[in-house]
Design an enzyme around this catalytic site. Structure first.
Site, PDB file in Angstrom:
ATOM      1  N   ASP A   1      10.703 -42.200  21.469  1.00 51.59           N
ATOM      2  CA  ASP A   1      11.414 -43.487  22.051  1.00 51.59           C
ATOM      3  C   ASP A   1      12.455 -43.144  21.265  1.00 51.59           C
ATOM      4  O   ASP A   1      12.378 -42.784  19.636  1.00 51.59           O
ATOM      5  CB  ASP A   1      11.446 -45.230  21.506  1.00 51.59           C
ATOM      6  CG  ASP A   1      11.689 -45.793  21.294  1.00 51.59           C
ATOM      7  OD1 ASP A   1      12.831 -44.976  21.845  1.00 51.59           O
ATOM      8  OD2 ASP A   1      12.651 -46.902  21.624  1.00 51.59           O
ATOM      9  N   ALA A   2      13.513 -41.901  21.700  1.00 56.05           N
ATOM     10  CA  ALA A   2      13.817 -40.944  20.768  1.00 56.05           C
ATOM     11  C   ALA A   2      15.911 -41.336  21.225  1.00 56.05           C
ATOM     12  O   ALA A   2      16.817 -40.844  20.435  1.00 56.05           O
ATOM     13  CB  ALA A   2      14.062 -39.308  20.719  1.00 56.05           C
ATOM     14  N   LYS A   3      15.944 -41.666  22.735  1.00 58.93           N
ATOM     15  CA  LYS A   3      17.357 -42.157  23.255  1.00 58.93           C
ATOM     16  C   LYS A   3      18.655 -40.881  22.420  1.00 58.93           C
ATOM     17  O   LYS A   3      19.729 -40.964  22.419  1.00 58.93           O
ATOM     18  CB  LYS A   3      18.003 -43.511  22.238  1.00 58.93           C
ATOM     19  CG  LYS A   3      16.997 -44.409  22.818  1.00 58.93           C
ATOM     20  CD  LYS A   3      17.621 -45.603  22.059  1.00 58.93           C
ATOM     21  CE  LYS A   3      17.048 -47.152  21.996  1.00 58.93           C
ATOM     22  NZ  LYS A   3      15.360 -47.191  21.206  1.00 58.93           N
ATOM     23  N   ARG A   4      17.676 -39.753  23.158  1.00 63.99           N
ATOM     24  CA  ARG A   4      18.533 -38.603  22.922  1.00 63.99           C
ATOM     25  C   ARG A   4      19.557 -38.241  24.287  1.00 63.99           C
ATOM     26  O   ARG A   4      19.770 -38.576  25.402  1.00 63.99           O
ATOM     27  CB  ARG A   4      17.669 -37.316  23.290  1.00 63.99           C
ATOM     28  CG  ARG A   4      16.305 -37.257  22.276  1.00 63.99           C
ATOM     29  CD  ARG A   4      17.377 -37.122  20.801  1.00 63.99           C
ATOM     30  NE  ARG A   4      16.311 -36.942  20.094  1.00 63.99           N
ATOM     31  CZ  ARG A   4      15.919 -37.076  18.268  1.00 63.99           C
ATOM     32  NH1 ARG A   4      17.366 -37.885  17.991  1.00 63.99           N
ATOM     33  NH2 ARG A   4      15.205 -36.484  17.645  1.00 63.99           N
TER      34      ARG A   4
ATOM     35  N   THR B   1      12.648 -41.395  25.352  1.00 61.97           N
ATOM     36  CA  THR B   1      14.030 -42.098  26.401  1.00 61.97           C
ATOM     37  C   THR B   1      15.298 -41.732  26.049  1.00 61.97           C
ATOM     38  O   THR B   1      15.735 -40.904  25.152  1.00 61.97           O
ATOM     39  CB  THR B   1      14.038 -43.463  25.763  1.00 61.97           C
ATOM     40  OG1 THR B   1      13.884 -42.947  24.199  1.00 61.97           O
ATOM     41  CG2 THR B   1      13.045 -44.264  25.536  1.00 61.97           C
TER      42      THR B   1
END
Length: 273
Positions: free
Chosen positions: A95-98, A122
């Protein structure tokens, strides 16, 4: 084996749509970890949670910020490596939402899939196709795109009308039609918005959803499962973090985490029956 194949197998083998988010906050750890260096404590805590719950989940989801804030990136590597060694049938979602321009996105993709060896990551789709392609180019890995998030401020932008439909629906349609050429895209759809989830499910067919917002954020399990499940009763990766991880701050923390995870899995399975 691809991420999607691994996920489908885990749904069946563990009879579970539950994902446990690994958000290690050392200030909430039981006292037995207080004498350890933070990186050591983070891995030891994660290991205990994983060992106690591996037969109850379809995925684990480490949140990168909780590791980097503690200078514990090595612990993140250890955590993912431990899952892959001991429980290789369970996929790992970073879960990094890059979200960045293409050249930087290539490095973020390499970080997720090569350095950390995550099965999926993510991604924030706000920058468009060229920020997503470096991730989807890893055809055996999953790219999970923010669509309708679980937080209270989600509507500020995601509900804005674009071409006569809400922006979150525009993201879902664009993912379906233009970003999913390798069939390795998924969407983040919060448990706190079951009506919107049902609308997205109608738009994208069987594309899997990562569903945060169960547990501490208060998402209704029954409403969410009925809104988002696919025809076969699967299609969802339902994530809970704090409610599971910090069910107890005593020496029984791992057993308490298992009890909460078992209860959540049962609630989900009743709802999808």
């Amino acid at each position: 084996m691809s991420f999607i194949e691994k996920l489908k197998n885990a749904w069946v083998s563990n009879n579970s749509l539950l994902c446990i988010g690994l958000d290690p906050d050392t200030e909430k750890f039981p006292d037995l970890f207080k004498t350890m260096a933070k990186p050591e404590a983070v891995f030891a805590f994660n290991k205990a949670i994983i060992d106690a719950t591996h037969d109850l989940v379809c995925a684990y989801k480490p949140q990168i910020a909780y590791f980097s804030a503690e200078a514990a990136e090595t612990s993140l590597e250890q955590t993912i490596a431990y899952i892959k060694t001991q429980y290789p049938h369970i996929p790992v979602i970073l879960d990094a939402k890059r979200g960045d321009i293409g050249s930087t996105a290539q490095k973020y993709a390499a970080e997720a899939f090569e350095r950390y060896q995550a099965d999926a990551v993510t991604v924030n789709p706000y920058l468009g196709l060229d920020s997503i392609t470096p991730f989807t180019a890893y055809r055996e890995r999953g790219t999970i795109l923010l669509c309708r998030t679980s937080n209270s401020g989600a509507a500020d932008l995601q509900d804005l009308s674009v071409d006569g439909i809400p922006l979150y629906q525009k993201v879902a349609i664009t993912a379906r039609d233009h970003w999913n050429s390798h069939n390795n895209c998924l969407l983040v759809v919060g448990a706190t918005w079951p009506e919107q989830m049902a609308a997205i499910r109608q738009l994208v067919g069987d594309m899997p959803f990562l569903v945060p917002g169960v547990g501490a954020q208060g998402g209704d399990v029954n409403a969410m499962v009925k809104a988002g499940k696919t025809a076969d009763g699967n299609g969802l990766i339902i994530s809970s973090s704090r409610a599971v991880l910090y069910a107890s701050n005593g020496d029984d923390f791992a057993q308490a985490a298992r009890a909460v995870a078992l209860s959540l899995r049962q609630q989900i399975n009743v709802a999808r029956a």
